[in-house]
Design an enzyme around this catalytic site. Structure first.
Site, PDB file in Angstrom:
ATOM      1  N   GLY D  11      18.880  41.701  56.659  1.00  0.00           N
ATOM      2  CA  GLY D  11      19.351  41.632  55.273  1.00  0.00           C
ATOM      3  C   GLY D  11      19.185  40.244  54.688  1.00  0.00           C
ATOM      4  CE1 TYR D  12      16.408  40.558  50.470  1.00  0.00           C
ATOM      5  CE2 TYR D  12      17.981  41.089  48.737  1.00  0.00           C
ATOM      6  CZ  TYR D  12      16.710  41.183  49.273  1.00  0.00           C
ATOM      7  OH  TYR D  12      15.738  41.897  48.615  1.00  0.00           O
ATOM      8  CB  CYS D 147      29.115  35.108  47.244  1.00  0.00           C
ATOM      9  SG  CYS D 147      28.977  36.686  46.372  1.00  0.00           S
ATOM     10  CG  ASN D 308      24.223  34.889  46.053  1.00  0.00           C
ATOM     11  OD1 ASN D 308      23.391  34.128  45.563  1.00  0.00           O
ATOM     12  ND2 ASN D 308      23.921  36.100  46.432  1.00  0.00           N
TER      13      ASN D 308
END
Lengths: 341, 341, 341, 341
Positions: D11-12, D147, D308
């Site tokens: 994932g990111y 975030c 974030n």
């Protein structure tokens, strides 16, 4: 045919006026005045008009008498020249900031300079057809509100008028770069402005005063430049009066805007298009208004969006012209906006 | 420690030099010269440096003697002042256009003005470590190529050198807005530049001459401004020599760049990251190079991407400095770039 | 009134057809067919149509007989269902890829699958009014070209037809994300696609075959996804025939397009709007065409831009409908596009 | 060397952890776990890591024992598997939402599902070094906040703690698209998300609960998706206690953050970089905090910005690791961010 002229025609609001007037079936555009571009084709500056008009820019002294004169000119300069503008047209529609605030003290407070034509202040009708349609039918002097103010006024006035909100209102306004105009400085270079979330007015933005005046509430507004060329979105918060629920809010908006061609209530339960978003409004004259209540219904969050150059400026002005000259109100303003865009 | 100074430190390339030099463990940054900002903190202009340096801008006359002087200054002005620059530092690394083209006729042809320091032209080594590492180890005068030229040179020279291509090369260069610099004009306002696909140089861009010179081929280059702040991507096409196939092209690149820290071969069979894309290179010193052959192998399409301010400018210059001063070549240039970004 | 239906109405091209047909004064929109959304309001998917239509999506089996049926459907599926489509409307305008290539071998080569309705192939007229206006006046089957193909055909065919170019053509096509459609995969997520310069088809894009067929030249096309939602821009290069100069190129374009409502020649000497840029074309039906010659006039660089969903799809299809049904050709297609945007 | 593993590495947030850990001089990355990508090189998914690591993804059952395990996994799944995670590493740093809210009722209220590991809830230390540095030095279980929560906590807690604000806080949070993750749905397609101002959580965003808990105030938060890939910006408003002026606010922040490496006070009188903007923070671990007072000092507007994926996730987690393992706190987190960008 309505003979129309535009002063300040080389700017972004000016260009949008040209676009709408060139495409308006009942308008003959007789003048596009620019201080510096006399003789140049308007489509050299506004390339979207290529093939649509052969008009060239005029200088001020070439301004001919017209039925309606639109002023897309800087504040201060506008109030100074207003007497000659009034002499040159039957109806003047001013898009500058100079005649938006009827109180000279408030003007001085927000603009930092005294008002220089206080005698004219009371003679302008506020250019919001949704609130002042009847007065606009006979108004010869119309002052169109600021782009963020229009969004704030259209979304908050019904709630204030019906007594649904009490106490102070906060407004978080987000705006695209075209609001800074075609002569913006280096802080508006693409490399600086692209992708920015720039809080350029943490307090005391001028449009705050217009919303306060229209709603009768204290307004605290913050303005942030966001990544967009066109578009304004406002996120407003206000405490609700006792006993107000979602149904009451919805009903107030429905009553206010049921028959309005350019205000849509956008407040869906789900989906990616639940609330107003300027993204789909570019080029259109809509102001979309939505809302959500906190659990407990203590606060309403109001969301409003519009294209700052259209319903926030040129389109609203043309709508006022239509009202004033007895044309169908949506004439020349039919473009729906694009999706996706 | 290497004592380094930067002239032109308020611009975008200048700011990127400051970023890299402030973070470089073997550099002491002694001067950041700006014509107009003397005394102001550098982080007021380059806000990413907040908390990283207390340096203020100096004026020209405050330039102190240094080991290495980086010039991020306009062409013409650079060649005029070059003698004093050469006197003020052991090594001069010039990022202007003035010493990139060794032939004065070619210079005049592309820059539209005669070269004013022809005697110095031959004394600069081209700042591309991948091609001239050995000469750079002892070079006191280094001229860093243009951003698009660097991408073109790194992606095309191996093919030209190995005789894989014949005939003329076309280059379709796409570039972000930071390439226009911090003093760009109204055509670089966000409202005008955002989302643009602006062919600003249909022919004869200056970087074309650098690629032609490095490859020995005729180059026809077109430059388009695209929506990005940083980033250059080149799409090059060249006819292949008889018998050259994909394997030969891949082999040439592998041989050329196997040991290079900052050139990556990116040519995958599938996926969304098949070919070089500047999107993931922002802040990094990589030049990614990819390629694809037409069916029949008559033509090779070469794709190159880099961050115009890093490998296309400041990063490449710092890499040259590392080579020149015997530091590890990647020192201070380790940032990998971001994904997503 | 022309009774119109759209199959594939939930997609981006489908939505654009709805926008144009809902706003068309001579059209009654009778069906918006979507496989999966039966009964849902079309404005829940296409929010720009809020307040403009109360239409809901139909399923295939609710398709009623119409005067004109627009197909915004996937290739393969389209040719399979074509017999039933032909039975349900007087005129069918197909926007899929299935009837664009008259040669079944070329179809198989580019689409990787055999054509399943070869008998119908020759019965479609290519939907480009600028080239086939007379045939379109009586055509009952119209195949609208691909978005990039339309730009390539309109910009290159005049030069090819008049013998101004010789030899192979290269095309660098740049395209926005809406071309991937409303069902695109994770490679089209905003985080991946935003700011990308993605070479997704280094060779052999399907639209290449359409341009080759229309011009009679070999075409080498590369397609790159750029940061834009709407918009296609092509940069084409072709060798010029002996003795052809700028004047000859300009004259050819002028002759070809002097009376065309939707093709503009955009090739100015200076300014930020010198050449075609899709940025100002969103929502409009224009294809802008520009050009520049190399010094020595050996090569012409042709630049073309359009909105892929309008002149590259739905708008072009509506223009064909206007021609076919004897309406004014620009009816319902008057939107000029926005500047700035 | 610290042996580190990442679960949810495709994932990111996972990719950002890989980027930071691969570049960390005191870390050996031993595992990158992905449910679906076993055996594939991590740089096929995270192309910025090309040339920096040859690691391939592992499956869950290949998870080896490590010193520190980072969890970038979905909520619910995380609490279910937590016992096995705790067994596999000395220190677990969880970036999911499952252990952020110590109260199970609040968890259920905001997540819509009961907490399934209530016994573990109290055992996690909140991963904010600026508030809990001492406890983190010995913590074996760390829960990194959301975030937007991190931005809210860092910017509001000092004011709340020092008693400068009274009453309810409103938070207008703006976020980029990477916050939706690599598996986002069609509402995150580029064509839909690009340029959007999407109010996706008008009330009751989960991060609201974290800020409320940390400040002890009622928080009303609205979350809007804006055009950015990375970046969060919060605009918070709170009523000031009697007698609090700008000097007091500034003093509180200075005291709180004078020695913090990753919190900067950004509140200038003028310029385009007056207040925190995520645009210049991409890739950096900074949280910038600024503020402005209304005339009359009745309300403070607090502005906070961060990346974030870094300070709002992976970077903050690595900072916690550094604290926990006695490394210099900024190690591996030195990247300053880019300007322009």
């Amino acid at each position: 045919m309505i003979r129309a002229a535009v002063v300040g025609a080389a700017g972004y609001i000016g260009g949008e006026l040209l676009r709408l007037l060139v495409g308006h079936p009942q308008v003959e555009l007789v003048n596009a005045v620019s201080r510096t571009l006399r003789g140049r084709p308007v489509d050299s500056v506004h390339p979207n008009l290529r093939g649509r008009t052969r008009l060239t820019f005029s200088s001020y002294d070439q301004l001919v008498r017209s039925d309606v004169l639109f002023l897309a000119t800087p504040h201060r300069e506008t109030m100074r020249r207003m007497p000659e503008y009034l002499a040159s047209a039957r109806v003047v529609i001013d898009l500058s900031g100079d005649f938006r605030l009827p109180d000279t003290d408030v003007y001085q407070d927000y603009y930092g300079t005294p008002h220089e034509a206080p005698g004219l202040l009371g003679t302008f009708v506020q250019g919001i057809p949704e609130l002042h349609r009847e007065r606009l039918r006979t108004a010869d002097r119309i002052s169109v509100p600021g782009c963020m103010a229009t969004a704030g006024i259209l979304s908050l006035v019904p709630l204030a008028r019906d007594g649904l909100i009490r106490g102070d209102i906060t407004v978080d306004a987000r705006t695209g770069s075209s609001g800074s105009g075609a002569k913006a400085g280096s802080e508006n270079l693409h490399a600086e402005r692209s992708g920015a979330l720039r809080v350029f007015a943490p307090t005391r933005h001028r449009h705050e005063a217009e919303i306060a005046q229209a709603t009768g509430h204290t307004v605290r507004m913050t303005a942030t430049g966001v990544e967009a060329v066109r578009g304004v979105q406002l996120l407003c918060r206000a405490p609700l009066a006792e006993g107000v629920d979602e149904r009451a809010v919805r009903s107030t908006y429905r009553t206010a805007y049921a028959d309005e061609p350019f205000v849509r209530i956008v407040a869906a339960r789900r989906g990616m298009h639940r609330f107003p978003d300027a993204k789909i409004l570019s080029g259109s004259n809509f102001c979309d208004v939505g809302f959500a209540l906190d659990r407990g219904a203590s606060t309403v969050t109001v969301i409003a969006a519009l294209d700052n150059l259209v319903k926030g400026g040129a389109g609203n002005a043309v709508q006022c012209m239509n009202v004033r000259f007895g044309e169908p109100e949506a004439l020349g303003l039919e473009f729906t906006g694009l999706h996706p865009n």
